[in-house]
Design a protein around this motif. Structure first.
Motif, PDB file in Angstrom:
ATOM      1  N   ILE A 129    -110.563  39.631  61.981  1.00  0.00           N
ATOM      2  CA  ILE A 129    -109.398  39.758  62.847  1.00  0.00           C
ATOM      3  C   ILE A 129    -108.611  38.458  62.716  1.00  0.00           C
ATOM      4  O   ILE A 129    -109.174  37.361  62.873  1.00  0.00           O
ATOM      5  N   TYR A 130    -107.337  38.581  62.394  1.00  0.00           N
ATOM      6  CA  TYR A 130    -106.480  37.423  62.160  1.00  0.00           C
ATOM      7  C   TYR A 130    -105.432  37.337  63.271  1.00  0.00           C
ATOM      8  O   TYR A 130    -104.754  38.314  63.589  1.00  0.00           O
ATOM      9  N   ILE A 131    -105.315  36.136  63.856  1.00  0.00           N
ATOM     10  CA  ILE A 131    -104.404  35.925  64.983  1.00  0.00           C
ATOM     11  C   ILE A 131    -103.477  34.755  64.684  1.00  0.00           C
ATOM     12  O   ILE A 131    -103.927  33.701  64.210  1.00  0.00           O
ATOM     13  N   GLU A 132    -102.198  34.945  64.950  1.00  0.00           N
ATOM     14  CA  GLU A 132    -101.238  33.839  64.935  1.00  0.00           C
ATOM     15  C   GLU A 132    -100.833  33.569  66.372  1.00  0.00           C
ATOM     16  O   GLU A 132    -100.484  34.499  67.107  1.00  0.00           O
ATOM     17  N   ARG A 133    -100.889  32.313  66.758  1.00  0.00           N
ATOM     18  CA  ARG A 133    -100.662  31.932  68.158  1.00  0.00           C
ATOM     19  C   ARG A 133     -99.878  30.635  68.210  1.00  0.00           C
ATOM     20  O   ARG A 133    -100.055  29.752  67.366  1.00  0.00           O
ATOM     21  N   VAL A 134     -99.005  30.506  69.192  1.00  0.00           N
ATOM     22  CA  VAL A 134     -98.256  29.265  69.367  1.00  0.00           C
ATOM     23  C   VAL A 134     -98.561  28.689  70.744  1.00  0.00           C
ATOM     24  O   VAL A 134     -98.958  29.399  71.665  1.00  0.00           O
ATOM     25  N   ARG A 135     -98.361  27.385  70.850  1.00  0.00           N
ATOM     26  CA  ARG A 135     -98.496  26.703  72.134  1.00  0.00           C
ATOM     27  C   ARG A 135     -97.114  26.168  72.489  1.00  0.00           C
ATOM     28  O   ARG A 135     -96.518  25.414  71.719  1.00  0.00           O
ATOM     29  N   ILE A 136     -96.637  26.547  73.658  1.00  0.00           N
ATOM     30  CA  ILE A 136     -95.237  26.321  74.032  1.00  0.00           C
ATOM     31  C   ILE A 136     -95.107  25.439  75.268  1.00  0.00           C
ATOM     32  O   ILE A 136     -95.864  25.581  76.235  1.00  0.00           O
ATOM     33  N   VAL A 137     -94.144  24.528  75.231  1.00  0.00           N
ATOM     34  CA  VAL A 137     -93.746  23.732  76.391  1.00  0.00           C
ATOM     35  C   VAL A 137     -92.242  23.912  76.569  1.00  0.00           C
ATOM     36  O   VAL A 137     -91.460  23.583  75.672  1.00  0.00           O
ATOM     37  N   GLU A 138     -91.856  24.481  77.708  1.00  0.00           N
ATOM     38  CA  GLU A 138     -90.444  24.684  78.034  1.00  0.00           C
ATOM     39  C   GLU A 138     -89.687  25.343  76.880  1.00  0.00           C
ATOM     40  O   GLU A 138     -88.660  24.855  76.396  1.00  0.00           O
ATOM     41  N   ASN A 139     -90.237  26.465  76.406  1.00  0.00           N
ATOM     42  CA  ASN A 139     -89.618  27.303  75.374  1.00  0.00           C
ATOM     43  C   ASN A 139     -89.563  26.665  73.992  1.00  0.00           C
ATOM     44  O   ASN A 139     -88.884  27.179  73.091  1.00  0.00           O
ATOM     45  N   THR A 140     -90.257  25.562  73.811  1.00  0.00           N
ATOM     46  CA  THR A 140     -90.323  24.905  72.505  1.00  0.00           C
ATOM     47  C   THR A 140     -91.741  25.003  71.961  1.00  0.00           C
ATOM     48  O   THR A 140     -92.704  24.661  72.664  1.00  0.00           O
TER      49      THR A 140
END
Length: 241
Positions: A129-140
């Motif tokens: 299972i492959y996941i792409e994930r982002v970590r966001i601060v104030e929409n950035t």
């Protein structure tokens, strides 16, 4: 009883420690539920309370268990967000340090990837299972992550939409699939030439790449992750006492 270890020259407290750790793994123990008392374990395994106490203390030292005064002994979930804050420091518009919000962008089943399957210690033909994930601060987007999981361990994730994943993945792994992340090994690199569509960086920009192999209570790999962040946000911090 500790009949499984009669043929081995293993201290009895180590036998008890192994049995307790196996209990936690196989029963998918709830981290909010106290373990049986030392006396109950002593009766169960037909050993002294002192032997049980030594086994429990060993598991506390290893970070598997934690004791709470007046409440009992509980399964301990390591704070992997603390690892993130060691490498990166993010501030909001008020200049306060913040922990980025996790958002899954993609989650799919893929064919085996030889290099990844080796890191997960699974057969070369096993699907992932492959996941792409982002970590966001104030929409950035501050961090971009690529995550690979053994499909056989995470069947409930098959067909799951990105929005179905929770902000914190490790508690979600446990809740949805019974996979408890107990420890991890991380390696950090500075790289160039990698363009990440989520970070929106240029090829010549320096990035920090953190590779993590997360393991369960048995020490088996259950996740491989690559996290990318801009080098300008990198900050290493450790307290030495």
């Amino acid at each position: 009883m500790l009949t499984n270890f009669k043929q081995f020259k293993m201290p009895r407290y180590e036998q008890v420690r192994w049995h307790i750790q196996t209990l936690l793994t196989e029963s998918k123990w709830d981290e909010n539920t106290a373990l049986p008392t030392e006396q109950e374990f002593a009766d169960k395994y037909q050993v002294s309370v002192g032997t049980v106490r030594k086994a429990v203390e060993k598991l506390v030292e290893e970070g598997v268990l934690m004791k709470q005064q007046g409440r009992g002994t509980f399964l301990k979930r390591p704070n992997f967000e603390g690892s993130l804050s060691r490498f990166f420091k993010f501030r909001d518009k008020d200049a306060c340090y913040v922990v980025p919000m996790g958002v899954v962008k993609k989650a799919v089943t893929i064919e085996a990837v030889d290099a990844i399957n080796k890191k997960l210690n699974i057969s070369k033909n096993k699907e992932l299972i492959y996941i792409e994930r982002v970590r966001i601060v104030e929409n950035t987007v501050m961090l971009s992550e690529r995550i690979w999981l053994p499909k056989s361990m995470y069947q409930p994730f098959v067909g799951l939409a990105p929005e179905d994943f929770e902000n914190l993945l490790y508690p979600f792994y446990y809740k949805a699939c019974g996979q408890f992340v107990s420890s991890a090994v991380e390696k950090l690199f500075f790289i160039t030439g990698h363009v990440d569509s989520y970070l929106g960086n240029e090829a010549q920009e320096n990035l920090v790449k953190v590779c993590r192999v997360a393991k369960n209570l048995k020490g088996d790999p259950i996740e491989y992750r690559e996290s990318y962040g801009l080098a300008k946000d990198f900050s290493y911090e450790i307290n030495i006492n």
